[in-house]
Design an enzyme around this catalytic site. Structure first.
Site: not given
Length: 424
Positions: A52-54, A118, A122, A193
């Protein structure tokens, strides 16, 4: 570091959510992108990371291939206008910068909420995709295993992962703040999720929310989480009545287009206020939903930690984490230097083995089987001792960045240029 490892990064540091969501990749897209970069651009040591950030690509190539990678991303996402997004990308064209960045990303130093665990999971998943695509070479394998070992050290030797400072925990803190004046607030979590499931666990642990309902397209997963967290379950087909009933809706639905549209929000008959929290990238709540009277929308960029004690503890541990990272990178650098002389070591070994076999051939004809066996063992042991001494000296010189002269000397000593030529 003498290795052609590089990276291209699009992150929340420079790119707003509106840009990041246009270029984000789900698992299927990440795998397609990996194959495209590996098979069409010929890149190796590939790692494609999209959260979500990169959205980031790590790769090995002698030349800077960042522009080709960004254009390939635009092709994959059907964005002919990808060129206008170039200023939002960070380019890391040398190994020192790219390796350090990956370590800091994987440890959570570059996370929106510092120390978020998290991201480590990932990175592991992205590495598995690379291995599946046969796009991970020896350098990436060694790098990622060093990253994972470093993560374990950070976990056990520092307070950097203490407490519950994460995106999902920050969402809980936001819900607590928004509902401070609401009696018995009703919360609905849609999409289960990794982040959505974590939010549910935080809501359950807080004991502040007695009415939490969860909803997911896959009912089996929702049933399992509902039992774990003691929460009410609603089928996806019955979502609209649950939306009308909820004071707070937390969405982490994974899809390319917004699920919550303005039309849907207008049909919820909002009488006072309804808080919608969007943890998805791309956004699952359309930007114009907030124009509906009484509806307040908070996207992932608005999820900020409330200076919790956990976050403060993590920030205090950052220097210690950076020191551990520096030790790991130094170790990786030593390994990379040694790998550069690995071909020389193999040639030395082949040269010595050739000499050994020549001498064995001279004497074996006159030796008994027992004498021949003894001669083989003695000459093999002698060769290994000679080789070990030179290898240790060579590796030590490499760590001191002083291996060039020794490489040249050993090449002359063992006549390696000739050893590498095919026999006449």
């Amino acid at each position: 570091m003498s290795h052609p490892f590089k990276a291209v990064s699009l992150s929340f540091k420079k790119a707003p959510l509106a840009i990041r969501e246009l270029l984000s990749l789900d698992e299927a897209a990440c795998r397609r992108f990996l194959n495209m970069l590996h098979n069409e651009l010929g890149l190796n040591d590939l790692l494609v990371l999209s959260t979500c950030n990169r959205t980031e690509v790590y790769y090995t190539a002698e030349d800077d291939r960042s522009r080709e990678i960004i254009l390939a991303l635009g092709h994959l996402k059907d964005r002919a206008d990808i060129g206008q997004f170039l200023p939002y990308f960070d380019l890391l064209p040398d190994a020192d910068a790219a390796v350090r960045h990956l370590f800091e990303v994987a440890m959570g130093l570059e996370a929106q909420v510092v120390g978020d665990l998290q991201i480590s999971n990932q990175v592991k998943t992205a590495y598995q995709w690379s291995a599946d695509a046969d796009a991970a070479g020896p350098f990436l394998h060694r790098l990622l295993h060093t990253v994972f070992f470093t993560n374990k050290r950070v976990q056990t030797e520092t307070s950097f992962r203490d407490g519950a400072a994460s995106i999902s925990y920050a969402a809980l803190e936001l819900v607590e703040e928004l509902t401070a004046d609401v009696a018995n607030p009703k919360v609905l979590v849609v999409g289960l999720g990794e982040i959505g499931a974590d939010v549910c666990r935080h809501l359950s642990a807080s004991k502040a929310f007695g009415e939490v309902t969860i909803c997911n397209r896959t009912r089996a997963k929702a049933e399992e989480l509902a039992a774990e967290c003691n929460m009410r379950l609603v089928d996806f087909e019955d979502l609209v009545p649950a939306l009308k009933d909820a004071d707070v809706v937390i969405s982490s639905i994974n899809r390319s287009e917004p699920f919550f549209t303005r039309e849907l929000a207008e049909n919820l008959d909002v009488l006072s206020f309804k808080f919608l929290i969007d943890l998805s990238v791309p956004r699952s709540i359309a930007a114009d939903v907030e124009q509906v009277p009484g509806v307040l929308v908070y996207n992932i960029d608005a999820i900020q930690s409330k200076a919790s004690a956990a976050l403060q503890t993590r920030l205090a541990a950052v220097p210690q984490v950076r020191a551990i990272i520096a030790e790991s990178i130094a170790s990786l650098n030593d390994w990379a230097k040694e790998m550069m002389v690995s071909p020389l070591i193999q040639k030395m070994k082949a040269s010595l083995e050739t000499l050994r076999q020549e001498e064995m051939d001279r004497y074996q004809k006159r030796a008994t089987p027992a004498e021949s066996k003894l001669l083989d063992e003695a000459t093999r042991s002698l060769m290994q001792k000679i080789l070990k001494q030179h290898v240790l000296q060579l590796k030590s010189a490499c760590r001191r960045d002083d291996g060039g002269q020794l490489v040249e000397l050993l090449g002359e000593l063992f006549d390696l240029e000739k050893a590498g030529e095919p026999a006449a």
